[in-house]
Design a protein around this motif. Structure first.
Motif, short mmCIF file in Angstrom:
data_model
loop_
_atom_site.label_atom_id
_atom_site.label_comp_id
_atom_site.label_asym_id
_atom_site.label_seq_id
_atom_site.Cartn_x
_atom_site.Cartn_y
_atom_site.Cartn_z
N ASN A 62 0.85 -1.19 0.00
CA ASN A 62 0.00 0.00 0.00
C ASN A 62 0.89 1.24 0.00
O ASN A 62 1.79 1.36 0.83
N VAL A 63 0.63 2.15 -0.92
CA VAL A 63 1.42 3.38 -1.05
C VAL A 63 0.53 4.57 -0.73
O VAL A 63 -0.58 4.69 -1.26
N GLY A 64 1.01 5.46 0.14
CA GLY A 64 0.21 6.63 0.48
C GLY A 64 1.07 7.72 1.09
O GLY A 64 2.29 7.58 1.19
N ASN A 65 0.45 8.81 1.49
CA ASN A 65 1.21 9.85 2.17
C ASN A 65 1.45 9.43 3.62
O ASN A 65 0.94 8.40 4.08
N ARG A 66 2.22 10.22 4.32
CA ARG A 66 2.60 9.85 5.68
C ARG A 66 1.38 9.65 6.58
O ARG A 66 1.31 8.70 7.36
N GLU A 67 0.41 10.54 6.44
CA GLU A 67 -0.78 10.47 7.29
C GLU A 67 -1.53 9.15 7.11
O GLU A 67 -1.94 8.51 8.08
N SER A 68 -1.69 8.72 5.86
CA SER A 68 -2.44 7.49 5.61
C SER A 68 -1.67 6.26 6.09
O SER A 68 -2.26 5.31 6.61
N VAL A 69 -0.34 6.28 5.93
CA VAL A 69 0.46 5.15 6.41
C VAL A 69 0.42 5.07 7.93
O VAL A 69 0.29 3.98 8.51
N LEU A 70 0.49 6.22 8.60
CA LEU A 70 0.42 6.22 10.06
C LEU A 70 -0.93 5.72 10.55
O LEU A 70 -1.01 5.04 11.58
N LYS A 71 -1.99 6.04 9.82
CA LYS A 71 -3.32 5.56 10.22
C LYS A 71 -3.39 4.03 10.12
O LYS A 71 -3.92 3.37 11.01
N GLN A 72 -2.84 3.48 9.04
CA GLN A 72 -2.82 2.03 8.90
C GLN A 72 -1.99 1.38 10.00
O GLN A 72 -2.35 0.32 10.52
N LEU A 73 -0.89 2.03 10.37
CA LEU A 73 -0.05 1.52 11.44
C LEU A 73 -0.79 1.59 12.77
O LEU A 73 -0.80 0.63 13.55
N HIS A 74 -1.44 2.72 13.02
CA HIS A 74 -2.19 2.92 14.26
C HIS A 74 -3.33 1.91 14.39
O HIS A 74 -3.58 1.36 15.47
N ASP A 75 -4.02 1.66 13.27
CA ASP A 75 -5.17 0.75 13.28
C ASP A 75 -4.77 -0.72 13.17
O ASP A 75 -5.64 -1.59 13.09
N ASN A 76 -3.47 -0.97 13.14
CA ASN A 76 -2.95 -2.35 13.08
C ASN A 76 -3.43 -3.09 11.83
O ASN A 76 -3.70 -4.29 11.87
N GLU A 77 -3.51 -2.37 10.71
CA GLU A 77 -3.98 -2.97 9.46
C GLU A 77 -2.84 -3.58 8.65
O GLU A 77 -3.10 -4.27 7.66
N ILE A 78 -1.61 -3.31 9.04
CA ILE A 78 -0.44 -3.75 8.26
C ILE A 78 0.56 -4.43 9.18
O ILE A 78 0.53 -4.27 10.40
N ASP A 79 1.46 -5.19 8.56
CA ASP A 79 2.54 -5.81 9.33
C ASP A 79 3.67 -4.82 9.57
O ASP A 79 4.17 -4.69 10.68
#
Length: 218
Positions: free
Chosen positions: A51-68
């Motif tokens: 998944n490629v996105g801006n910093r905000e979207s990547v941090l959201k995925q990290l925060h929501d535990n959606e990614i490894d």
């Protein structure tokens, strides 16, 4: 639970199978696919979701535990994570190929007082590094346009609408073809690092742990 069971079974099979979910900021997309291709050549049956996105979207995925795992230019604040540097990130000032700055060397930062810059969006790691650098040198720059992608920044700079600041990884092709030039500025390149990041509490699958080790050992 099913996904975790699949990951455990993959570990028992010696990483012959499994799935890796990774998110990267847009700048990292200029090198992440090559790294993933090299990793997958060792484990051809592994499935990868990038998944490629801006910093905000990547941090959201990290925060929501959606990614490894995530690849970021700087570790986040406010989220408990493990972050390991694995590669240099050289941030440079770019101009159109015919810019009068192109022939100059050791340009002092003060030369850019009130110069127009094409900037990434607020919160971008590149923008944060740029603003910190010029603030430390007491230089005020103007934001001519704010862009959400590196490609948009490059196109605007090529058109002569202002200078830009981007990771060197993103501009190699344009520099080689003469469409852009990296300026020789005192204090640049700004040397940062790329980090492989995951939630501190996350139990990494065998695939994710192997990819993390692969990056750190490079």
């Amino acid at each position: 639970q099913i996904r975790e069971l699949d990951s455990i079974l993959a570990e028992l099979k010696g990483l012959k199978r499994g799935r890796l979910n990774i998110a990267v900021v847009s700048t990292a997309n200029y090198f992440a696919p090559q790294l993933l291709a090299e990793f997958c050549s060792q484990y051809p049956e592994i499935k990868v979701s990038l998944n490629v996105g801006n910093r905000e979207s990547v941090l959201k995925q990290l925060h929501d535990n959606e990614i490894d795992l995530a690849i970021l230019g700087r570790p986040p604040k406010g989220i408990e994570v493990e972050a390991h540097p694995f590669m240099e990130n050289r941030i440079v000032i770019i101009a159109a190929g015919n810019s009068p700055y192109a022939s100059e060397s050791a340009i002092p930062p003060t030369r850019f007082q009130d110069e127009t810059f094409i900037m990434r969006e607020q919160g971008s790691g590149t923008r944060i590094a740029t603003e910190e650098f010029f603030a430390a040198h007491h230089v005020r720059i103007k934001t001519g346009m704010e862009m959400s992608t590196n490609e948009s920044v490059k196109q605007a700079v090529q058109a002569g609408m202002g200078l830009g600041v981007l990771s060197l990884d993103t501009v190699m092709l344009e520099v080689e073809t003469g469409r852009l030039v990296v300026l020789d500025v005192q204090g640049f390149p700004i040397i940062r690092h790329w980090y492989i990041v995951h939630r501190e509490s996350k139990r990494l699958s065998g695939v994710a742990a192997a990819f993390k080790k692969f990056l750190i050992s490079k």
